[in-house]
Design a protein around this motif. Sequence first.
Motif, PDB file in Angstrom:
ATOM      1  N   GLU A  53      57.486  66.465  -3.290  1.00  0.00           N
ATOM      2  CA  GLU A  53      57.862  65.678  -2.111  1.00  0.00           C
ATOM      3  C   GLU A  53      57.370  64.238  -2.227  1.00  0.00           C
ATOM      4  O   GLU A  53      58.073  63.298  -1.853  1.00  0.00           O
ATOM      5  N   LYS A  56      59.712  62.472  -4.575  1.00  0.00           N
ATOM      6  CA  LYS A  56      61.041  62.344  -3.976  1.00  0.00           C
ATOM      7  C   LYS A  56      61.076  61.251  -2.915  1.00  0.00           C
ATOM      8  O   LYS A  56      62.111  60.624  -2.703  1.00  0.00           O
ATOM      9  N   TYR A  62      63.213  60.302  -9.172  1.00  0.00           N
ATOM     10  CA  TYR A  62      61.881  60.894  -9.030  1.00  0.00           C
ATOM     11  C   TYR A  62      61.481  61.674 -10.278  1.00  0.00           C
ATOM     12  O   TYR A  62      60.308  61.676 -10.658  1.00  0.00           O
TER      13      TYR A  62
END
Length: 82
Positions: A53, A56, A62
């Motif tokens: 996360e 991202k 990413y």
Amino acid sequence: MPEDEIERAAAQDEDNPTTDEGHWARAAVGLPAHDEAPTKATIQASFDRDVVEFFKRGGRGYQARMNAVLRRYMEAEKERTP
């Protein structure tokens, strides 16, 4: 100048970023420059959800950023261990 004098001078230099704890907190990971793109290997890997996360949140690319972090770690280890 002997290395111990260099180290002492660097530690006393207020403009030396390594003497500022906050310097590293502001560091950013950049993608390495390559003359040729390295060959990619497709793997299945599991990462902690919060790690994925985090990367991202930086938007597209990413996985390339994750690869850049792993590459820098690999390069640092190669320098450290002959």
